[in-house]
Design a protein around this motif. Structure first.
Motif: not given
Length: 130
Positions: A61-68, A58
């Motif tokens: 996943q949050s880093k990917r979702d935030n386009k980091e 997770g």
């Protein structure tokens, strides 16, 4: 670094893990992390936190979702020990887990099941800022 018959395979898996983690490849992390994964983090103050596979995936996943942006792939292998079923890797990395990039040392335990290596446990030591 210890050399043995399985060290090259284990090192390749850890390199695959670094690539998957730094690029937030959740499908690859699903394959590399064992279902019983345990991640224990020890911060410079001595506080510990524990995550399981779902929690740790997770985070990525949050880093990917935030386009980091992709994380640093720098790694220094200190030791690899492996037999037919178990392996241990001691490695240092530079990663941006939170706000700033930090140096960490990881003690990684792996198990070989169904003819494939998977990460069972990561113990992450976060170094104090230099």
């Amino acid at each position: 670094m210890t050399t043995n018959t399985h060290a090259a395979d284990v090192k390749q898996l850890i390199n695959d893990l670094i690539q998957a983690g730094t690029s937030f490849d959740i499908d690859a992390l699903e394959r590399i992390y064992h279902n019983d994964l345990q991640v224990i983090m020890l911060d410079p103050s001595g506080a510990t936190s524990i995550a399981d596979k779902a929690m740790f995936k997770g985070l990525f996943q949050s880093k990917r979702d935030n386009k980091e942006p992709a994380l640093n792939t720098w790694a220094e292998f200190h030791r690899i020990d492996a037999d037919d079923k178990n392996a241990h890797v001691l490695i240092s990395r530079k990663v941006k887990l939170m706000a700033e990039e930090q140096k960490i040392t990881l003690s990684i335990d792996l198990v070989k099941e169904n003819n494939a290596w998977q990460v069972m446990r990561e113990v992450i030591f976060v170094h104090a800022e230099e």
